[in-house]
Design a protein around this motif. Structure first.
Motif, PDB file in Angstrom:
ATOM      1  N   ARG D  96     -38.739  24.729 109.964  1.00 47.38           N
ATOM      2  CA  ARG D  96     -37.275  24.814 110.033  1.00 47.38           C
ATOM      3  C   ARG D  96     -36.598  24.319 108.765  1.00 47.38           C
ATOM      4  O   ARG D  96     -35.581  24.863 108.353  1.00 47.38           O
ATOM      5  N   HIS D 115     -34.835  32.358 111.536  1.00 43.99           N
ATOM      6  CA  HIS D 115     -34.877  31.497 112.718  1.00 43.99           C
ATOM      7  C   HIS D 115     -35.306  32.282 113.965  1.00 43.99           C
ATOM      8  O   HIS D 115     -36.099  31.785 114.768  1.00 43.99           O
ATOM      9  N   HIS D 116     -34.765  33.472 114.149  1.00 43.64           N
ATOM     10  CA  HIS D 116     -35.112  34.248 115.345  1.00 43.64           C
ATOM     11  C   HIS D 116     -36.607  34.569 115.369  1.00 43.64           C
ATOM     12  O   HIS D 116     -37.263  34.438 116.404  1.00 43.64           O
ATOM     13  N   TYR D 119     -38.647  31.371 115.940  1.00 48.88           N
ATOM     14  CA  TYR D 119     -38.492  30.902 117.324  1.00 48.88           C
ATOM     15  C   TYR D 119     -39.330  31.748 118.287  1.00 48.88           C
ATOM     16  O   TYR D 119     -39.957  31.209 119.214  1.00 48.88           O
TER      17      TYR D 119
ATOM     18  N   LEU E  31     -31.272  30.185 120.270  1.00 47.77           N
ATOM     19  CA  LEU E  31     -32.329  29.526 119.497  1.00 47.77           C
ATOM     20  C   LEU E  31     -32.624  28.104 119.958  1.00 47.77           C
ATOM     21  O   LEU E  31     -33.395  27.384 119.307  1.00 47.77           O
ATOM     22  N   GLY E  32     -32.037  27.683 121.085  1.00 48.75           N
ATOM     23  CA  GLY E  32     -32.326  26.372 121.650  1.00 48.75           C
ATOM     24  C   GLY E  32     -32.109  25.226 120.669  1.00 48.75           C
ATOM     25  O   GLY E  32     -31.286  25.323 119.748  1.00 48.75           O
ATOM     26  N   PHE E  34     -34.158  24.244 118.475  1.00 48.02           N
ATOM     27  CA  PHE E  34     -34.647  24.643 117.147  1.00 48.02           C
ATOM     28  C   PHE E  34     -33.506  25.131 116.254  1.00 48.02           C
ATOM     29  O   PHE E  34     -33.495  24.907 115.046  1.00 48.02           O
ATOM     30  N   GLY E  35     -32.530  25.801 116.861  1.00 49.48           N
ATOM     31  CA  GLY E  35     -31.444  26.401 116.095  1.00 49.48           C
ATOM     32  C   GLY E  35     -30.214  25.520 115.931  1.00 49.48           C
ATOM     33  O   GLY E  35     -29.237  25.967 115.326  1.00 49.48           O
TER      34      GLY E  35
END
Lengths: 126, 126, 126, 126, 126, 126
Positions: D96, D115-116, D119, E31-32, E34-35
């Motif tokens: 990340r 990110h997508h 994830y 993205l939960g 994590f995002g």
């Protein structure tokens, strides 16, 4: 001087010769009135003007256009021009040489994607 | 199977044939020890392997490589390959055709920059 | 929550630690009032926020940022981050490894340009 | 000097170690004879040569390669290297950090896409 | 000085006004954990800061952002901003003008892809 | 339908109105006969066709074109269009807003380069 309608007609005719009537009918109708100015550019400027110039054979132009579109990361356009390259007389081996040059100059991911698309088009043709 | 030294030597020889000893001596010394692994890639992978393949003539490869590098926005590499294209037998008119295709597929700014570089190289050659 | 002035100050302090006061004074004055919102982004968002996060060491961040900027074809920013990478403890050999990965993934012209810039910065440091 | 077959074998072995036999069997068969020269480049040049160099740990290389491929807009290759990064010992938090640096240097859309994909890969692993 | 929570809240509010609660709820949850840092950047930096500035109307910003994202080859982000452009008062004809400028400056493949996405969004709205 | 000479003349006239006779004389002569087909595209297609369309004011087109060219990493073309934007009535503050959107969508290095070029052009005008 040609008028723009003549350029458009000459370009549309060349597109149909390379890609076939079915493909061009579909593309020219896909965007309705919204796409009319764009279709004008494609027919008049791309095919009526640049592709209609005669200093390079269509086959060589196809190979250069494959390299350009793969380098630009434009897979949909690249696919169209693999079909065009075959119609213009390129062999699978000749197309592959451009994709190996691409690996050197644009990197392996560009070349991998281009190989996959070219391989799919070649298998569709069989 | 060739060993990598043979590939390297074959590639260096082809580079020298296309670009001349003076240019290659300069390039191969420009980065000292820091650049040794990169020079290995250029000689062995780019020229010893891909450029040494025979399914397309050097002239056609040059035109594709010009399109790729202009699309990638790499003016220094593009300049080198205008020189290479002329050495490989491309005419100014043939080079220009690739740059006009570039205008269509990569946009006018890419084509304008490429025209300026090509025009400079052509005038240096006169 | 920090206020944005705290982020800005923390970021400016980190920038000065990595690149030195002289370089940062020059950069922060180069664009006058016109550049004030941009400088805010650089200090608060880039250095006060992202670079100040602690899940990766500065050295590893520098190597990733070199790869990103070389891939994006941003030579001026790449040069700045070669200086930053050295300040953050990267060796020339470690920097070179990123540039060789770049040759594979982004192509030789990207790697050649990056080698030339890195080599210049390394020689300035001697 | 190694011969190219040794490089190829060393590279294939490293690929299999990082990505697993199932994934590599599938990739190496996906393009048939058409893809043989490309597979040679991937095994011999990418993994047998550059990835086999030892000046940076595999984990750091993975983070740099993630940054490079996301910056280049190559989502398929990026996905592969998220898997590789996890296999090479990167944590989700470390991955990340590279994606947040990407937001700063390559812009939010590049970071959002990355990110997508990351994830999705992280959720597949659970 | 605003604190970063205020920027975040102002940005989230503007996003919801432009794109609607349903779309933003979905994006902010996709993205939960994590995002979370990425969502902070989107809300605080993109919408709370830059989009909240008042020297250009939202409509003009939307047209510039469409051009930027199409040039960057970011179709998912481009689609989002076609929706935003319509919400910010752009007409289909105004959006199309940007796409025709794109054909000139970024090339036909970029313009063709952008036309297809815009046309789909326009038809979804009917 | 217009003939292509009419498009060319209309485009050249608009270019001269935006950029001034001195700049256009210089640009139109810079590439000699080699550049004639390119100049035709610039005058007829870019200015005679797309820029002459009336659904968006010149000022808004300039802002979109600045965003597109900065995103494409085309600094020479970007500089030309900063001059054009000022001639078309954009204020420095309006131009700056596009460059801040660029920081968000294309990343800080693109925005930094664009700020430097815009700032130079603004200072030349004083």
């Amino acid at each position: 001087m040609m008028d723009t309608q003549e350029l458009y007609d000459r370009g549309e005719k060349l597109r149909r010769k390379i890609f076939g009537n079915e493909a061009i009918d579909k593309r020219m109708n896909a965007l309705g009135e919204f796409g009319a100015p764009l279709e004008h550019m494609i027919n008049a400027n791309a095919y009526g003007d640049v592709w209609s110039r005669t200093a390079l054979p269509l086959k060589t132009k196809s190979l250069a256009v494959l390299g350009i579109n793969a380098a630009l990361n434009r897979p949909a356009e690249f696919r169209v021009h693999v079909q065009g390259a075959l119609a213009n007389g390129c062999t699978p081996e000749e197309i592959r040489e451009v994709l190996l040059l691409l690996a050197i100059y644009a990197g392996l991911p560009a070349a991998i994607q281009a190989h996959h698309i070219a391989y799919e088009v070649l298998n569709e043709k069989k």
